[in-house]
Design an enzyme around this catalytic site. Structure first.
Site, PDB file in Angstrom:
ATOM      1  N   ARG A 245      14.118  -3.118   9.124  1.00 62.19           N
ATOM      2  CA  ARG A 245      13.291  -2.461  10.132  1.00 62.19           C
ATOM      3  C   ARG A 245      13.062  -3.430  11.280  1.00 62.19           C
ATOM      4  O   ARG A 245      12.849  -4.612  11.058  1.00 62.19           O
ATOM      5  CB  ARG A 245      11.934  -2.087   9.517  1.00 62.19           C
TER       6      ARG A 245
ATOM      7  N   LYS B 112       0.815  -1.213   0.000  1.00 59.66           N
ATOM      8  CA  LYS B 112       0.000   0.000   0.000  1.00 59.66           C
ATOM      9  C   LYS B 112       0.850   1.265   0.000  1.00 59.66           C
ATOM     10  O   LYS B 112       0.482   2.246  -0.638  1.00 59.66           O
ATOM     11  CB  LYS B 112      -1.041   0.002   1.114  1.00 59.66           C
TER      12      LYS B 112
ATOM     13  N   ARG C  12      -6.631   2.503  11.346  1.00 57.19           N
ATOM     14  CA  ARG C  12      -6.313   1.089  11.535  1.00 57.19           C
ATOM     15  C   ARG C  12      -7.243   0.432  12.529  1.00 57.19           C
ATOM     16  O   ARG C  12      -7.141  -0.766  12.746  1.00 57.19           O
ATOM     17  CB  ARG C  12      -4.877   0.968  12.058  1.00 57.19           C
TER      18      ARG C  12
ATOM     19  N   ARG D 160       2.340  -8.243  13.776  1.00 59.93           N
ATOM     20  CA  ARG D 160       1.679  -7.217  12.952  1.00 59.93           C
ATOM     21  C   ARG D 160       0.503  -7.818  12.195  1.00 59.93           C
ATOM     22  O   ARG D 160      -0.545  -7.187  12.073  1.00 59.93           O
ATOM     23  CB  ARG D 160       2.673  -6.609  11.956  1.00 59.93           C
TER      24      ARG D 160
HETATM   25  P1  AMP Z   1       3.369   1.173   8.688  1.00 56.54           P
HETATM   26  O1  AMP Z   1       4.579   1.799   8.095  1.00 56.54           O
HETATM   27  O2  AMP Z   1       2.072   1.777   8.186  1.00 56.54           O
HETATM   28  O3  AMP Z   1       3.365  -0.345   8.589  1.00 56.54           O
HETATM   29  O4  AMP Z   1       3.386   1.515  10.256  1.00 56.54           O
HETATM   30  C1  AMP Z   1       4.457   1.083  11.085  1.00 56.54           C
HETATM   31  C2  AMP Z   1       3.996   0.982  12.527  1.00 56.54           C
HETATM   32  O5  AMP Z   1       3.569   2.277  12.996  1.00 56.54           O
HETATM   33  C3  AMP Z   1       2.794   0.078  12.758  1.00 56.54           C
HETATM   34  O6  AMP Z   1       3.148  -1.295  12.854  1.00 56.54           O
HETATM   35  C4  AMP Z   1       2.264   0.639  14.087  1.00 56.54           C
HETATM   36  O7  AMP Z   1       3.099   0.245  15.167  1.00 56.54           O
HETATM   37  C5  AMP Z   1       2.460   2.141  13.900  1.00 56.54           C
HETATM   38  N1  AMP Z   1       1.274   2.779  13.285  1.00 56.54           N
HETATM   39  C6  AMP Z   1       1.211   3.389  12.070  1.00 56.54           C
HETATM   40  N2  AMP Z   1      -0.018   3.847  11.822  1.00 56.54           N
HETATM   41  C7  AMP Z   1      -0.764   3.508  12.914  1.00 56.54           C
HETATM   42  C8  AMP Z   1      -2.143   3.684  13.267  1.00 56.54           C
HETATM   43  N3  AMP Z   1      -3.001   4.277  12.425  1.00 56.54           N
HETATM   44  N4  AMP Z   1      -2.548   3.204  14.467  1.00 56.54           N
HETATM   45  C9  AMP Z   1      -1.697   2.602  15.319  1.00 56.54           C
HETATM   46  N5  AMP Z   1      -0.403   2.404  15.056  1.00 56.54           N
HETATM   47  C10 AMP Z   1       0.068   2.848  13.856  1.00 56.54           C
END
Ligand code: AMP
Length: 215
Positions: A154, A13, A88, A165
């Site tokens: 990461r 995404k 989310r 996750r």
């Molecule tokens: P992503 O890059 O979108 O996979 O986000 C990395 C991490 O940031 C996620 O695994 C969560 O720990 C945190 N995170 C990002 N967006 C959210 C959200 N909307 N709600 C809660 N945690 C978030």
């Protein structure tokens, strides 16, 4: 063009949101990127978020809603935006609906990137990330082809965090699909294929000519 790119971790995404940002000249609002910026800058928010993110959990809703409220008030999204990684949870989605209503906006489309769990695990485990621009590359890639930086893994792409996750996604984020289906906003995209093939599918779902992709 107010868009949400929705899907499990590893569904691509972020990559597709970036292409939509370029195609339509609308900001790509990625809460994961915002949080990683806070972690890198060592802010109080970053210090709080870092261990949660490293373990593959979710940062609390009230913090995330505050981040999105600030981001939408920056005034760069008159032409629209492509949101990636938010909402989310159902409380985040409800808060966002209220916020958008206050701004006189609503989502035009929710693009759901559908990828099977076994494929997600294959993509995420061992994925390498450029520390400069956060772009991701397949396992085994050593240097960023764009800027030559040595790629890193990461914390949350390590096996235990990947498992967590996906579990958290299935429990807390998958219910959003019905939430947005009830609003008749969802287009489901097959998320397996080349980046450009998937981009074309997304554009078609948005009712846009694929020519926009190269303009
Ligand atoms: P992503 O890059 O979108 O996979 O986000 C990395 C991490 O940031 C996620 O695994 C969560 O720990 C945190 N995170 C990002 N967006 C959210 C959200 N909307 N709600 C809660 N945690 C978030």
């Amino acid at each position: 063009m107010n868009l949400l790119i929705y899907g499990p971790p590893g569904s691509g995404k972020g990559t597709q949101a970036e292409l939509l940002h370029r195609s339509f000249d609308i900001p790509h609002i990625a809460t994961g990127d915002i949080l990683r910026g806070e972690v890198a800058a060592g802010t109080p928010l970053g210090l709080k978020a870092q261990p949660i993110m490293a373990a593959g959990g979710y940062v609390p809703d009230d913090i995330m809603i505050g981040i999105i409220r600030n981001r939408l008030q920056q005034g760069d999204s008159e032409k629209g935006f492509v949101m990636d990684g938010f909402p989310r949870t159902i409380p985040q989605a409800e808060a966002l609906d209220t916020l958008l209503e206050e701004l006189g906006r609503r989502f035009d489309h929710v693009v759901y990137m559908n990828v099977e769990t076994s494929e997600l695990v294959r993509r995420l485990a061992g994925r390498m990330t450029c520390p400069v621009d956060q772009k991701t590359y397949p396992p085994g890639t050593v240097r960023c082809p764009v800027d030559g930086a040595v790629l890193i893994q990461r914390e949350d792409d390590k096996p235990e965090a990947v498992k967590k996750r996906i579990e958290v996604y299935l429990e807390k984020t998958l219910p959003l699909l019905d939430y947005y289906r009830d609003q008749a906003l969802v287009s489901e995209i097959d998320g397996v294929g080349t980046i450009q093939e998937i981009h074309k599918r997304v554009l078609t779902a948005l009712g846009q000519s694929a020519d926009v992709a190269t303009s």
